[in-house]
Design a protein around this motif. Structure first.
Motif, PDB file in Angstrom:
ATOM      1  N   UNK A   1       0.854  -1.185   0.000  1.00  0.00           N
ATOM      2  CA  UNK A   1       0.000   0.000   0.000  1.00  0.00           C
ATOM      3  C   UNK A   1       0.886   1.230   0.000  1.00  0.00           C
ATOM      4  N   UNK A   2       0.575   2.203  -0.834  1.00  0.00           N
ATOM      5  CA  UNK A   2       1.334   3.446  -0.877  1.00  0.00           C
ATOM      6  C   UNK A   2       0.425   4.565  -0.409  1.00  0.00           C
ATOM      7  N   UNK A   3       0.872   5.286   0.617  1.00  0.00           N
ATOM      8  CA  UNK A   3       0.125   6.420   1.148  1.00  0.00           C
ATOM      9  C   UNK A   3       0.924   7.688   0.886  1.00  0.00           C
ATOM     10  N   UNK A   4       0.254   8.747   0.522  1.00  0.00           N
ATOM     11  CA  UNK A   4       0.893  10.044   0.403  1.00  0.00           C
ATOM     12  C   UNK A   4       0.058  11.059   1.162  1.00  0.00           C
ATOM     13  N   UNK A   5       0.193  11.069   2.500  1.00  0.00           N
ATOM     14  CA  UNK A   5      -0.612  11.992   3.295  1.00  0.00           C
ATOM     15  C   UNK A   5      -0.192  13.431   3.076  1.00  0.00           C
ATOM     16  N   UNK A   6      -1.074  14.360   3.435  1.00  0.00           N
ATOM     17  CA  UNK A   6      -0.765  15.776   3.311  1.00  0.00           C
ATOM     18  C   UNK A   6       0.282  16.216   4.317  1.00  0.00           C
ATOM     19  N   UNK A   7       0.603  17.486   4.301  1.00  0.00           N
ATOM     20  CA  UNK A   7       1.653  18.013   5.172  1.00  0.00           C
ATOM     21  C   UNK A   7       1.273  17.999   6.646  1.00  0.00           C
TER      22      UNK A   7
ATOM     23  N   UNK B   1      10.197  17.391  13.254  1.00  0.00           N
ATOM     24  CA  UNK B   1      10.203  16.729  11.942  1.00  0.00           C
ATOM     25  C   UNK B   1      10.119  15.214  12.096  1.00  0.00           C
ATOM     26  N   UNK B   2      10.905  14.655  12.987  1.00  0.00           N
ATOM     27  CA  UNK B   2      10.912  13.203  13.215  1.00  0.00           C
ATOM     28  C   UNK B   2       9.587  12.760  13.827  1.00  0.00           C
ATOM     29  N   UNK B   3       8.997  13.588  14.682  1.00  0.00           N
ATOM     30  CA  UNK B   3       7.712  13.268  15.303  1.00  0.00           C
ATOM     31  C   UNK B   3       6.623  13.153  14.228  1.00  0.00           C
ATOM     32  N   UNK B   4       6.581  14.125  13.326  1.00  0.00           N
ATOM     33  CA  UNK B   4       5.583  14.107  12.243  1.00  0.00           C
ATOM     34  C   UNK B   4       5.789  12.877  11.370  1.00  0.00           C
ATOM     35  N   UNK B   5       7.026  12.600  11.056  1.00  0.00           N
ATOM     36  CA  UNK B   5       7.376  11.427  10.243  1.00  0.00           C
ATOM     37  C   UNK B   5       6.895  10.142  10.928  1.00  0.00           C
ATOM     38  N   UNK B   6       7.151  10.005  12.216  1.00  0.00           N
ATOM     39  CA  UNK B   6       6.752   8.810  12.962  1.00  0.00           C
ATOM     40  C   UNK B   6       5.229   8.670  12.988  1.00  0.00           C
ATOM     41  N   UNK B   7       4.526   9.763  13.303  1.00  0.00           N
ATOM     42  CA  UNK B   7       3.069   9.710  13.398  1.00  0.00           C
ATOM     43  C   UNK B   7       2.464   9.334  12.046  1.00  0.00           C
ATOM     44  N   UNK B   8       2.949   9.940  10.981  1.00  0.00           N
ATOM     45  CA  UNK B   8       2.444   9.597   9.643  1.00  0.00           C
ATOM     46  C   UNK B   8       2.706   8.138   9.311  1.00  0.00           C
TER      47      UNK B   8
ATOM     48  N   UNK C   1      -4.693  10.927  13.256  1.00  0.00           N
ATOM     49  CA  UNK C   1      -3.434  10.178  13.195  1.00  0.00           C
ATOM     50  C   UNK C   1      -2.772  10.121  14.568  1.00  0.00           C
ATOM     51  N   UNK C   2      -2.748  11.233  15.257  1.00  0.00           N
ATOM     52  CA  UNK C   2      -2.156  11.282  16.598  1.00  0.00           C
ATOM     53  C   UNK C   2      -2.966  10.416  17.556  1.00  0.00           C
ATOM     54  N   UNK C   3      -4.297  10.435  17.422  1.00  0.00           N
ATOM     55  CA  UNK C   3      -5.158   9.660  18.318  1.00  0.00           C
ATOM     56  C   UNK C   3      -4.950   8.156  18.162  1.00  0.00           C
TER      57      UNK C   3
ATOM     58  N   UNK D   1       7.624   9.367  21.066  1.00  0.00           N
ATOM     59  CA  UNK D   1       7.798  10.538  20.201  1.00  0.00           C
ATOM     60  C   UNK D   1       8.123  11.812  20.966  1.00  0.00           C
ATOM     61  N   UNK D   2       7.905  11.801  22.274  1.00  0.00           N
ATOM     62  CA  UNK D   2       8.220  12.999  23.062  1.00  0.00           C
ATOM     63  C   UNK D   2       9.702  13.361  22.982  1.00  0.00           C
ATOM     64  N   UNK D   3      10.543  12.393  22.668  1.00  0.00           N
ATOM     65  CA  UNK D   3      11.989  12.619  22.576  1.00  0.00           C
ATOM     66  C   UNK D   3      12.418  13.079  21.182  1.00  0.00           C
ATOM     67  N   UNK D   4      11.522  13.042  20.217  1.00  0.00           N
ATOM     68  CA  UNK D   4      11.857  13.331  18.827  1.00  0.00           C
ATOM     69  C   UNK D   4      11.828  14.822  18.520  1.00  0.00           C
ATOM     70  N   UNK D   5      12.574  15.205  17.474  1.00  0.00           N
ATOM     71  CA  UNK D   5      12.423  16.551  16.926  1.00  0.00           C
ATOM     72  C   UNK D   5      11.037  16.640  16.288  1.00  0.00           C
TER      73      UNK D   5
END
Length: 181
Positions: free
Chosen positions: A2-8, A32-39, A14-16, A26-30
């Motif tokens: 499956x290929x996903x291309x979520x918005x910015x 940018x890395x936090x958004x990447x992980x959540x997505x 997603x967070x929920x 994720x509290x330890x992430x920057x």
């Protein structure tokens, strides 16, 4: 696959989807890395939920001893999955038959990968002896992707060096167009 291309923006839905251990992680992430992980985690949970016909909010993911993501809940028939992302593209592979490893790289990575190929290629690697430089660079990208996917399949990821895996691509037919292997 499956290929996903979520918005910015990372949406609240997603967070929920994150469980307590994922939120703590994720509290330890920057940012940018936090958004990447959540997505990425959202994509994996939605793909698994679609595969198992369940709610993605009920999908829980843990890690094997080697750090590879594994399904914790819901308890169902065994399934294997893997995620790769590059820029704003997330690819998820899910299988109920065998373990999987996947990698995706940006379209413009060929020059960077070719430039450092001596550092990550092994003596056993074989690529097409393409005379055209563009096709040779594409072969090197394919080699990189196959190696990284192999390491992810076995669960070590890039903790194990790429030059520890040998790949023979001599039978592949390459074009200058991107391809899925």
């Amino acid at each position: 696959t499956t290929i996903f291309q979520p918005g910015d923006a990372v949406g609240m839905a997603e967070v929920a989807m994150l469980d307590r251990s994922e939120v703590d992680r994720i509290e330890k992430f920057s940012e940018e890395r936090m958004i990447e992980f959540v997505r990425g985690r959202s994509c994996v949970k939605r793909a698994i939920a679609a595969y198992l016909d369940c709610d993605p909010f009920n999908v829980q993911i843990g890690e094997s001893a080697g750090g590879k993501p594994v399904l914790v809940a819901p308890k169902a028939e065994p399934i294997w999955f893997n995620l790769s992302h590059s820029a704003n593209c997330f690819v998820v592979a899910v299988s109920k038959y065998f373990d999987v490893g996947i990698d995706v790289e940006p379209e413009d990575c060929d020059r960077r990968i070719a430039r450092f190929s001596r550092k990550w290629m092994s003596d056993g690697d074989v690529i097409n002896g393409a005379a055209h430089r563009e096709l040779r660079r594409k072969s090197l990208v394919t080699l990189w992707v196959v190696k990284e996917a192999t390491l992810k399949l076995e669960g070590s990821g890039l903790r194990r060096p790429l030059d520890s895996v040998s790949v023979d691509l001599s039978s592949l037919k390459h074009t200058a167009e991107p391809a899925m292997i």
